[in-house]
Design a protein around this motif. Sequence first.
Motif, PDB file in Angstrom:
ATOM      1  N   GLY A  38       0.821  -1.198   0.000  1.00 13.48           N
ATOM      2  CA  GLY A  38       0.000   0.000   0.000  1.00 13.48           C
ATOM      3  C   GLY A  38       0.858   1.251   0.000  1.00 13.48           C
ATOM      4  O   GLY A  38       2.020   1.231  -0.396  1.00 13.48           O
ATOM      5  N   ILE A  39       0.269   2.383   0.477  1.00 10.02           N
ATOM      6  CA  ILE A  39       0.984   3.654   0.473  1.00 10.02           C
ATOM      7  C   ILE A  39       0.866   4.295   1.850  1.00 10.02           C
ATOM      8  O   ILE A  39      -0.046   3.977   2.631  1.00 10.02           O
ATOM      9  CB  ILE A  39       0.425   4.618  -0.600  1.00 10.02           C
ATOM     10  CG1 ILE A  39      -1.045   5.008  -0.266  1.00 10.02           C
ATOM     11  CG2 ILE A  39       0.533   4.027  -1.989  1.00 10.02           C
ATOM     12  CD1 ILE A  39      -1.576   6.127  -1.124  1.00 10.02           C
ATOM     13  N   LEU A  73      -7.843   1.716  -3.409  1.00  9.75           N
ATOM     14  CA  LEU A  73      -7.343   1.741  -2.042  1.00  9.75           C
ATOM     15  C   LEU A  73      -8.399   1.252  -1.062  1.00  9.75           C
ATOM     16  O   LEU A  73      -9.611   1.371  -1.313  1.00  9.75           O
ATOM     17  CB  LEU A  73      -6.919   3.166  -1.646  1.00  9.75           C
ATOM     18  CG  LEU A  73      -5.771   3.798  -2.436  1.00  9.75           C
ATOM     19  CD1 LEU A  73      -5.523   5.203  -1.959  1.00  9.75           C
ATOM     20  CD2 LEU A  73      -4.511   2.942  -2.306  1.00  9.75           C
ATOM     21  N   THR A  74      -7.945   0.727   0.041  1.00 13.15           N
ATOM     22  CA  THR A  74      -8.828   0.304   1.121  1.00 13.15           C
ATOM     23  C   THR A  74      -8.092   0.501   2.446  1.00 13.15           C
ATOM     24  O   THR A  74      -6.886   0.753   2.458  1.00 13.15           O
ATOM     25  CB  THR A  74      -9.240  -1.174   0.945  1.00 13.15           C
ATOM     26  OG1 THR A  74     -10.208  -1.504   1.937  1.00 13.15           O
ATOM     27  CG2 THR A  74      -8.038  -2.089   1.078  1.00 13.15           C
ATOM     28  N   ASN A  75      -8.821   0.375   3.553  1.00 16.30           N
ATOM     29  CA  ASN A  75      -8.224   0.519   4.888  1.00 16.30           C
ATOM     30  C   ASN A  75      -7.499   1.864   5.042  1.00 16.30           C
ATOM     31  O   ASN A  75      -6.352   1.928   5.476  1.00 16.30           O
ATOM     32  CB  ASN A  75      -7.258  -0.635   5.191  1.00 16.30           C
ATOM     33  CG  ASN A  75      -7.951  -1.959   5.224  1.00 16.30           C
ATOM     34  OD1 ASN A  75      -9.136  -2.040   5.530  1.00 16.30           O
ATOM     35  ND2 ASN A  75      -7.218  -3.027   4.887  1.00 16.30           N
ATOM     36  N   VAL A  76      -8.163   2.935   4.646  1.00 14.15           N
ATOM     37  CA  VAL A  76      -7.560   4.273   4.778  1.00 14.15           C
ATOM     38  C   VAL A  76      -7.650   4.703   6.255  1.00 14.15           C
ATOM     39  O   VAL A  76      -8.747   4.793   6.819  1.00 14.15           O
ATOM     40  CB  VAL A  76      -8.285   5.291   3.874  1.00 14.15           C
ATOM     41  CG1 VAL A  76      -7.665   6.679   4.036  1.00 14.15           C
ATOM     42  CG2 VAL A  76      -8.206   4.850   2.423  1.00 14.15           C
ATOM     43  N   ALA A 122      -2.818   3.580   3.628  1.00 15.30           N
ATOM     44  CA  ALA A 122      -3.881   2.850   2.915  1.00 15.30           C
ATOM     45  C   ALA A 122      -3.275   1.626   2.258  1.00 15.30           C
ATOM     46  O   ALA A 122      -2.103   1.602   1.890  1.00 15.30           O
ATOM     47  CB  ALA A 122      -4.541   3.746   1.868  1.00 15.30           C
ATOM     48  N   ASP A 123      -4.093   0.599   2.141  1.00 10.96           N
ATOM     49  CA  ASP A 123      -3.669  -0.637   1.466  1.00 10.96           C
ATOM     50  C   ASP A 123      -4.243  -0.675   0.067  1.00 10.96           C
ATOM     51  O   ASP A 123      -5.327  -0.150  -0.202  1.00 10.96           O
ATOM     52  CB  ASP A 123      -4.153  -1.873   2.241  1.00 10.96           C
ATOM     53  CG  ASP A 123      -3.552  -1.926   3.629  1.00 10.96           C
ATOM     54  OD1 ASP A 123      -2.426  -1.429   3.805  1.00 10.96           O
ATOM     55  OD2 ASP A 123      -4.220  -2.473   4.535  1.00 10.96           O
ATOM     56  N   LEU A 138      -9.893  12.864   3.413  1.00  5.77           N
ATOM     57  CA  LEU A 138     -10.083  11.459   3.770  1.00  5.77           C
ATOM     58  C   LEU A 138     -11.339  10.890   3.125  1.00  5.77           C
ATOM     59  O   LEU A 138     -11.359   9.731   2.672  1.00  5.77           O
ATOM     60  CB  LEU A 138     -10.168  11.319   5.288  1.00  5.77           C
ATOM     61  CG  LEU A 138      -8.869  11.573   6.048  1.00  5.77           C
ATOM     62  CD1 LEU A 138      -9.116  11.529   7.549  1.00  5.77           C
ATOM     63  CD2 LEU A 138      -7.816  10.552   5.643  1.00  5.77           C
ATOM     64  N   VAL A 139     -12.424  11.691   3.063  1.00  4.99           N
ATOM     65  CA  VAL A 139     -13.657  11.233   2.403  1.00  4.99           C
ATOM     66  C   VAL A 139     -13.377  10.927   0.940  1.00  4.99           C
ATOM     67  O   VAL A 139     -13.811   9.908   0.386  1.00  4.99           O
ATOM     68  CB  VAL A 139     -14.773  12.285   2.544  1.00  4.99           C
ATOM     69  CG1 VAL A 139     -15.962  11.939   1.645  1.00  4.99           C
ATOM     70  CG2 VAL A 139     -15.223  12.373   3.999  1.00  4.99           C
TER      71      VAL A 139
END
Length: 577
Positions: free
Chosen positions: A489-490, A515-518, A541-542, A506-507
């Motif tokens: 991720g990043i 991306l997921t899990n922010v 994020a992942d 973030l929204v």
Amino acid sequence: MAAKKIISMEIGSSLIRVLEIEQKAKNPKVFKSFIIETPQNAVADGEIVDVGGLADYVKGELKSNGVTSKQIQFTITSTKIANREVSIPFVKENRIRALVETNANDYFPVDLAEYELAYVTLGNDAKVKENASPRIRLMVLAAPKTLLNGYRDLAKACGLTVVGLDYSGNSLFQVTKNEALNDTIMILKIDGGYSMITILSKGSIVLQRTVAYGLAGMASTFGNSHFLNVLRDLTRTNYFQVQIRQNSTALDDDEDLGNFSIGGGNRANSDLMNEADILINAISRVINFYNSRNSSEPISHILLTGLGTSVKGLNHYIEQSLSIPVQHLQEVDGHNLEKEFDSDDVGTYIACYGAVISPIKFAALGAGDDKKGKKGKGEKKGTDFGIKQAAVLFVACLLIAAAMCAYALIPYFAAKSENKKLRIRVENAANIVPIYQEYVQTKNANYYMDAALDYTNLPTEQLADLIEEMEEKFPSNMFVSNMTADKGGISMGVTVEGKMDAADMLVQMRTFESLTNVTVATISDTNTEEEYGVVTFSVTADYTNDRSEEEIVDRTGTLDSVEEDVNGLTGENSEEE
């Protein structure tokens, strides 16, 4: 009384391991141990192809190493040996084989006339419901007669007598079962073309699989098709030092990994890691399969043995990849292996050592009944009848025998007719086995290609598109001070004017499909009533993983692992009508 010495031998495609050892179930003494090279094209997947040539070679090597014993015990590893874990009702030990043979057609949907059966008792079935009748867990094995007869013919050609044919999975279990009396461990035996995975818990086998990946895949790293030959020669003197590294650090042009140069440079190191990853991926699938059924008893650690212990750093790389501690198997609870071998040789000879402890017994269907009805030496004689009484008894027996023969004629002819039908059915189905074997090979090749293709799909390939989307959707007053991206991720540090801007960012970020899990790790707000400041925070994020979880594949290549496939080929139900 002098100890009875036998030869214990494990024949692989590249190496032949030999022990001259005491035939004893507890702490047998080792008199001689050595490794010899397997002649080219003499053995394929555990099956002896050239009996005559291999026999001449083995006789010469045994003589040159001073081996005098004339009895031999083999331990065999082959994907042609089918195995099935079953649960049977609790019966006495002398009744287990009869029960296994009765249900053998349910375990193995093949012509069992061409196979020999054996079993290993794994202990009581812990999954039996409370107040239910106890049951016993078994690992039932079916080995082709052609495979086993090859070893018998080899022994005969060498002037040796076969005292037993053991399965290497059982040989390994007999030595290591005391290692898992109080917890759950994995014994990982890595050799040239295969790896055997055995999960033990409370002194019994929970799961045992053979995967078709070993050290042979590393041959491409060395640019040498005879990689295992090089590995064998260097292993003999423990000089082979291949360092697998987590990071691709630079190597000097003349740097030598051990006594053998793999060409140097980052590319060689990366290729070696990729080949190791293929093996680790196969091991991970077996672990996931085990965890799906035994989540309450996780694997505490892994004991590495076999040829893989000669690869320096491989145990650490497996440990980092699987997040499970990995140790070299150098001593075993309940056995004085440290007195018999150097610590580096324990894993090399462990299967040969275990083969003499409690070997299994392969036998054809019905062979276990040969000893039934034989009288013991101490059987008492009956009462001495008089001549008249004996004559009356003899006549009565003749009459009874004649009546029984007459009564048996009708079912005899019916059974003879049924036997003829079954023989025709067997002959018609004889072509199924080679078709299935070709299917398994094709399926394995397709799996390997899918795995190779899967490694080319990296989330970082879409990094440029992700950055463009961030520029389009993020607030204009946002400032990214740093950004880090890897395969998972990043993460980045962000500065905005206020918390509303941070929330807006973030929204927007959580709408990204890639991306997921922010999540926000830390946040700092320097705005006060007296002074205008900024909001600084870090966000991680992942990458979204769109690839579905693949089904765990049993790489044993055996006939028991895909009964449905065989049924599909024959168009018949494998069960007896």
